[in-house]
Design a protein around this motif. Structure first.
Motif, mmCIF file in Angstrom:
data_model
loop_
_atom_site.group_PDB
_atom_site.id
_atom_site.type_symbol
_atom_site.label_atom_id
_atom_site.label_comp_id
_atom_site.label_asym_id
_atom_site.label_seq_id
_atom_site.Cartn_x
_atom_site.Cartn_y
_atom_site.Cartn_z
ATOM 1 N N GLN A 1 0.842 -1.205 0.000
ATOM 2 C CA GLN A 1 0.000 0.000 0.000
ATOM 3 C C GLN A 1 0.871 1.247 0.000
ATOM 4 O OE1 GLN A 1 -3.116 -0.465 -0.546
ATOM 5 N NE2 GLN A 1 -3.032 -2.674 -0.187
ATOM 6 N N VAL A 2 0.280 2.348 -0.426
ATOM 7 C CA VAL A 2 1.091 3.569 -0.557
ATOM 8 C C VAL A 2 1.524 4.152 0.781
ATOM 9 C CG1 VAL A 2 0.139 4.193 -2.808
ATOM 10 C CG2 VAL A 2 -0.908 5.124 -0.726
ATOM 11 N N LYS A 3 0.936 3.668 1.868
ATOM 12 C CA LYS A 3 1.370 4.156 3.170
ATOM 13 C C LYS A 3 2.227 3.142 3.943
ATOM 14 C CE LYS A 3 -2.424 7.452 3.870
ATOM 15 N NZ LYS A 3 -1.692 8.625 3.333
ATOM 16 N N ASP A 4 2.549 1.995 3.322
ATOM 17 C CA ASP A 4 3.408 1.005 3.998
ATOM 18 C C ASP A 4 4.826 1.552 4.127
ATOM 19 O OD1 ASP A 4 1.286 -0.672 4.021
ATOM 20 O OD2 ASP A 4 2.074 -2.118 2.562
ATOM 21 N N PRO A 5 5.389 1.543 5.335
ATOM 22 C CA PRO A 5 6.754 2.078 5.474
ATOM 23 C C PRO A 5 7.798 1.160 4.836
ATOM 24 C CG PRO A 5 6.001 1.158 7.546
ATOM 25 C CD PRO A 5 4.835 1.080 6.603
ATOM 26 N N VAL A 6 8.833 1.764 4.266
ATOM 27 C CA VAL A 6 9.947 0.998 3.699
ATOM 28 C C VAL A 6 10.889 0.647 4.846
ATOM 29 C CG1 VAL A 6 11.809 1.034 2.005
ATOM 30 C CG2 VAL A 6 9.745 2.389 1.604
ATOM 31 N N PRO A 7 11.252 -0.638 5.010
ATOM 32 C CA PRO A 7 12.120 -1.003 6.127
ATOM 33 C C PRO A 7 13.399 -0.167 6.155
ATOM 34 C CG PRO A 7 11.451 -2.963 4.890
ATOM 35 C CD PRO A 7 10.916 -1.782 4.154
ATOM 36 N N TYR A 8 13.822 0.202 7.333
ATOM 37 C CA TYR A 8 14.996 1.014 7.608
ATOM 38 C C TYR A 8 14.877 2.449 7.094
ATOM 39 C CZ TYR A 8 19.477 3.228 7.620
ATOM 40 O OH TYR A 8 20.454 4.158 7.812
#
Lengths: 567, 133, 438
Positions: free
Chosen positions: A197-204
């Protein structure tokens, strides 16, 4: 240079609003001209004349395409055509050899092709393959949506730095535009994860896909590049993903194109067919083409290409690494993956779009619905996301489906589960049949404008490049669907930059293909220079000096489009 | 004299790498690759000194090399000849329809050959080719 | 003043180090010093300057000796050989640049040749396996920056790829691997304890030729299924332990080499290794990579791939490309006597093919293009010495992870010497002339 006059054809040229009038097209010194004095005359009476077509999105050159070729020897079976005069041997179906790519596009009347995803570290490879692809002018889009520089700059909201970095990367890789694939999700794939989803955070990196998309739209307009940000959104290929697509499209709101190339869109959403699915699982899979097209119809700062499913055995390949892993788990066919340090990833999996499988049938319907519901053919282009939804050599068949309701009905009847396909889509109730003018908009004038290349390509106005295709097709006559497909399968005549390439169905020359790239000038930026130096010292496995693509052996005939973005 | 049976493998060594770049016509190439590395146990069974010549014979050919102590071991029962014409004089050429000869895992017999010379690389190959004449 | 050329690419192995520094004499003609290279790379740069290197083509005489001839005579012999042959073999390609390969392929297409590279005796079985089951892989920088599990299976980089471990795998400190070696666990599988296995946290001395069993045992162990007490000489406890080590990492990599491609099960070993990697992606992120030998064997496969669709063993003799390992591969063609001329470039089958194949080459019209004297050049009818790619001329090459790097020219070749590409261009030109006249 010789002069040519293509006489008495039915001309379709949206650039001049010519809708099938009988007219002559004059060629001199590589350009279309008003008149010529002593031309060689080509009699095009009873034939269709259009500008050379443009491909906005196809995977035709570079590392993942070649993985596909090498790991699928079976793709060559029954396809090989031996060496002839003016013609190297050519083979392959969904992942043709570079020679076949050039010849096959030319046979369809295509003269300019954009490679859709160039991993910057592999730019040399992409350019070597383009060098060996005859006839057609080509450019390549470097991928930016998971690049560590971009993620870091955008997280800190450093627009000027990200723009300076993009300008630098376009120059060292000889790239054409900003490509974004599964923003953030491909970086997450470095750890076997994804961003759906467009609000899923990218790890790190602590940034979201929507911040990446918005940031790159802004950077693109800050630079004023010929093409817009070109996106393959998150959540490709999954049931119910149309809401993610709407979330993505909405990010274009409020942005306005700023460039000197006549481009009006700020976002090009590619192969939107793969992003227009409803349902919650495969069992209740359905088309959501309508809400997507409705949104696009209402928003003039968005363009799309379709990615039509052609119902073939093909080879999927994308920088969307996690998607390809997902696909191999679904179909259990062989899987190649190629993660690229600091930049991107790629996956390759063979796929069979079988008319016996209802999901494939619905995907076929989704693609056609998008094109047929679309109100502005200048903003909706014919692609198959070659080779993902099918090979580009099927464009004539797509044109047949778009121009003939009867052809669509025949195909629907041929589906094993045709009731399921009809129930899960609205294809059966659409009676629109596109005309040749609209086809020319979707394959010539539209893509040329979207790429910012309308002054050179996509039309037959005096001053434009003399890329001309003549099809043995009389639009005044009634045609059976199959005759449409046959006529558009092979041009009778083709000119590229004024050079005769195909005469009476025979190759007479390989022309002098060019490589298009964008040279954007920006203010000096010591911060970016320092960051580049540091990343190469610490994290890349090649040195900074060994990164840039230089030399005739990669790009024998470059064509730089200059952009002044000094502020 | 004693004969022993071994399983033979070959491959790269850094000395082999340096020698091929230094010139395959030079004696250094023979020093690097015209050898068989044997385990201490196998030396005992064979009853010879280190650095003496042996004849190695497989179903596919025979070659004289110098027997030296294993540098990377222990590997009793396994013989090691660095990649090169000496190893390839006795390797299994069958590809079993894969294109790849079976370079590793060749059954060989090793016997002392104190009076036979180890040929230079080029000499070895030329001699084999001319013998066919 | 001496001059230092930096960012030089080492044209030896598939590691393709690009950080070499070469110190040149005042006039820029002599290589005085080579820095950062391993022992082998160092030797390659220095030996390229040897006074006794061959500088002009040499033709074999009836008594077996060699006589110097001009490049023109060499071009004529080579072109005539290609035109007369029904099915010439063009073998090698792995120690030259992609530009030369490309010209060679055009000759092959015109003359109906079989084009094969050193993968045929190296990672050919890996390519077959990749065609069977795919390959999840990555670039070497991904390993440097992310990997905490490193597996070397049937390969010995300490000897064959000397800087591989320090540049890419065990030792480097990357973005997510700031502690370098301390953040990684290393597994080595080899029938011999080696200088590489000395670096391992877990060493498995597999019974020679039993890699397939051990690979499948690891797959079994990953899912906690039953194993017999011993597999391939390894007690089952150690296998379960290893599987746990692999699963528990964040990012892992299997490097594999000739230990698995050249033993009896060949491509089946690699099939199993790739499937193990694929299985590991259910638990973690895992990749696998062949340790490619020659510095541009990968490039040869890439160029053949995009031009013809197959990475090695490409038979153009019927006017279109065919590929069938076991049929269109060099050793099978030679042993069965199916080729009637042999052109070798940038490799040494004389030293590295089984002797039975070498004997066949010696009997045929044959040309060897190589900067060195080698067993191949000394049995072929014609030896054409050329400039060293990566030292005396540039050109593109592909690293073992498929990353293309443009090699760099450091010094001029001896006067009048041709490069591979120039020689091939001239042969191509002559072939076209002869064919046009015929």
């Amino acid at each position: 240079m010789a002069e040519y006059l293509i006489k008495n054809g039915f001309v379709f040229d949206p650039a001049q609003k010519i809708k099938g009038d009988v007219a002559d097209v004059a060629i001199k010194d590589g350009k279309i001209v008003k008149s010529v004095e002593k031309p060689k005359v080509i009699d095009a009476k009873g034939m269709t004349v259009m500008a050379g077509a443009l491909e906005v999105h196809a995977h035709v050159a570079g590392p993942k395409v070649n993985i596909g070729r090498i790991f699928r020897p079976e793709d060559k079976l029954f396809t090989y055509r031996p060496t002839e005069k003016n013609h190297r041997m050519e083979g392959g179906f969904s992942i043709p050899t570079t020679y076949k790519t050039g010849y096959a596009y030319a046979r369809l009347g295509y003269t300019t092709v954009m490679e859709a995803a160039m991993p910057p570290l592999f730019a040399r490879h992409v350019h070597e393959e383009m060098r060996d692809t005859p006839i057609i002018d080509e450019g390549a889009y470097p991928v930016f949506g998971n690049n560590w520089f971009v993620l870091e700059y955008l997280k800190n909201k450093e627009l000027e730095n990200v723009a300076a970095y993009i300008a630098w990367l376009l120059r060292v890789t000889k790239g054409f535009a900003i490509k974004v694939v599964n923003p953030g999700g491909t970086e997450a794939w470095g750890w076997g994860l994804n961003c759906l989803q467009v609000k899923d955070p990218v790890p790190y990196f602590d940034i979201t896909p929507e911040e990446i998309i918005t940031g790159l739209i802004e950077a693109n307009e800050y630079l004023g590049l010929p093409h817009s940000m070109h996106i393959h959104g998150n959540n490709l290929g999954n049931p119910g993903n149309y809401t993610t697509t709407l979330d993505t499209l909405k990010l274009a709101a409020g942005h306005k194109a700023k460039n000197k190339f006549g481009r009006e869109q700020v976002m090009h959403h590619t192969h939107i067919q793969f992003h227009s699915y409803g349902g919650t699982k495969w069992a209740d899979f359905e088309s959501k083409a309508r809400p997507i097209v409705d949104y696009v119809n209402k928003h003039k700062n968005i363009t799309i290409d379709v990615g039509f499913v052609t119902l073939d055995e093909t080879t999927t390949m994308t920088a969307d690494g996690p998607f390809e892993h997902h696909l191999t788990e679904l179909n259990h066919l062989k899987w190649a993956n190629a993660d690229v340090e600091l930049e991107t990833a790629a996956g390759v999996v063979p796929y069979i779009y079988s008319p016996d499988i209802f999901v494939s049938g619905i995907q076929w319907a989704v693609g056609l619905e998008i094109a047929l519901l679309s109100k502005d053919p200048m903003r909706c282009y014919i692609t198959t996301d070659h080779p993902n939804a099918g090979p580009f050599t099927r464009y004539p068949r797509i044109i047949k489906w778009l121009m003939s309701q009867k052809a669509r009905e025949e195909q629907i009847k041929a589906f094993k589960a045709n009731d399921k396909v009809v129930n899960a889509s609205e294809i059966a109730s659409i009676d629109r049949e596109l005309n040749l003018y609209e086809i020319a908009q979707m394959t010539r004038a539209g893509p040329a404008k979207c790429l910012g290349l309308a002054s050179m390509y996509g039309g037959l106005k005096p001053g434009q490049d003399a890329d001309v295709a003549v099809y043995d097709f009389n639009p005044d006559k009634e045609h059976k669907p199959m005759e449409i497909e046959e006529a558009f399968s092979e041009v009778k005549y083709l000119f590229k930059t004024g050079v005769p390439i195909i005469m009476d169905h025979k190759f007479v020359s390989e022309g002098r293909k060019r490589t298009l790239w964008v040279d954007a000038k920006v203010n000096e930026n010591p911060q970016v220079v320092r960051d580049v130096k540091e990343k190469f010292l610490k994290y890349y496995t090649v040195t900074e000096k060994n990164y840039e693509v230089v030399g005739k052996h990669f790009i024998p005939n470059p064509y730089a489009i200059e952009v002044d973005a000094t502020h | 004299m004693a004969k022993i049976q071994l399983n033979l493998i070959s491959g790269r060594t850094i000395q082999q790498g340096v020698a091929i770049e230094g010139g395959k016509e030079k004696p250094a190439y023979r020093e690097a690759c015209g050898i068989i590395e044997l385990d201490g146990e196998d030396f005992k069974k064979l009853g010879i000194y280190r650095n003496s010549n042996v004849r190695v014979t497989s179903p596919y050919g025979t070659v004289v090399v110098k027997a030296v102590d294993a540098t990377q071991g222990p590997h009793p029962g396994l013989g090691w000849i660095p990649m090169g014409p000496w190893a390839n004089s006795i390797t299994n050429p069958n590809t079993y329809s894969t294109g790849m000869p079976t370079f590793k895992g060749v059954p060989v017999e090793v016997e002392p050959a104190p009076n036979e010379p180890v040929l230079l690389g080029i000499e070895l190959v030329q001699k084999a080719c001319r013998a066919e004449g | 003043m001496t001059k230092t050329v930096t960012d030089v690419i080492c044209p030896f192995c598939g590691t393709l180090c690009d950080d070499i520094e070469v110190v040149l004499s005042d006039d820029g003609k002599k290589i005085l010093e080579v820095m950062n290279a391993c022992a082998i790379g160092n030797e390659k740069f220095h030996h390229s300057q040897a006074a006794d290197r061959p500088k002009r083509p040499r033709m074999q005489q009836p008594d077996g000796s060699y006589k110097e001839v001009s490049y023109d005579e060499a071009i004529e012999y080579t072109a005539q050989m290609f035109v007369k042959a029904k099915k010439p073999l063009m073998y090698g390609w792995s120690s030259t640049n992609c530009e030369a390969q490309s010209v060679g392929h055009e000759i092959g297409e015109l003359c109906g040749a079989v084009v094969d590279n050193t993968a045929t005796v190296c990672h050919g079985p890996s390519l077959i396996a990749i065609q069977d089951v795919g390959i999840p892989s990555c670039t070497l920088g991904e390993i440097k920056n992310r990997a905490d599990r490193i597996i070397y299976w049937g390969c010995n980089p300490a000897h064959a790829h000397p800087r591989h471990m320090s540049r890419y795998s065990i030792f480097p400190r990357g973005f997510f691997t700031g502690k370098g070696q301390q953040s990684r666990k290393v597994i080595v599988v080899d029938p011999r304890p080696t200088d590489t296995s000395n670096m391992a946290d877990y060493y498995y001395q597999v019974e020679q030729g039993r890699d397939y069993e051990l690979l499948q045992a690891f797959r079994t162990a990953l899912h906690g299924h039953w194993l017999p007490d011993m597999v391939a000489g390894i007690p089952k406890e150690k296998i379960y332990e290893g599987a746990e080590v692999m699963k528990s990492g964040r990012f892992g990599i299997i490097f594999f080499g000739m230990g698995v491609t050249q033993t009896l099960s060949k491509n089946h070993n690699i099939d199993a290794a790739i499937m193990l990697t694929k299985d590991l992606n259910e638990f973690s992120k895992f990749s696998i990579m062949p340790m490619r030998g020659h510095y541009n064997v990968t490039g040869s496969g890439e160029v053949l791939g995009w031009q013809f669709g197959f990475a090695y063993g490409v038979d153009l003799s019927r006017g279109f490309a065919r590929y069938n390992p076991g049929e269109t591969t060099s050793n099978d063609l030679l042993r069965r006597g199916e080729v009637d001329a042999v052109f070798v470039i940038a490799s040494d089958p004389g030293a590295h093919f089984p002797i039975s194949s070498v004997k066949k080459i010696a009997k045929l019209p044959s040309v060897a293009v190589d900067p060195h004297f080698t067993p191949t050049t000394e049995i072929c009818k014609l030896h054409v010495p050329v400039a060293f790619v990566g030292i005396e001329c540039g050109g593109n090459a592909y690293r073992m992870d498929n990353v293309p790097i443009d090699t760099r020219k450091v010094v001029d070749p001896p006067e009048g010497m041709l490069t591979d590409e120039q020689f091939l261009e001239k042969v191509l030109h002559r072939v076209k002339e002869i064919k046009g006249a015929a």
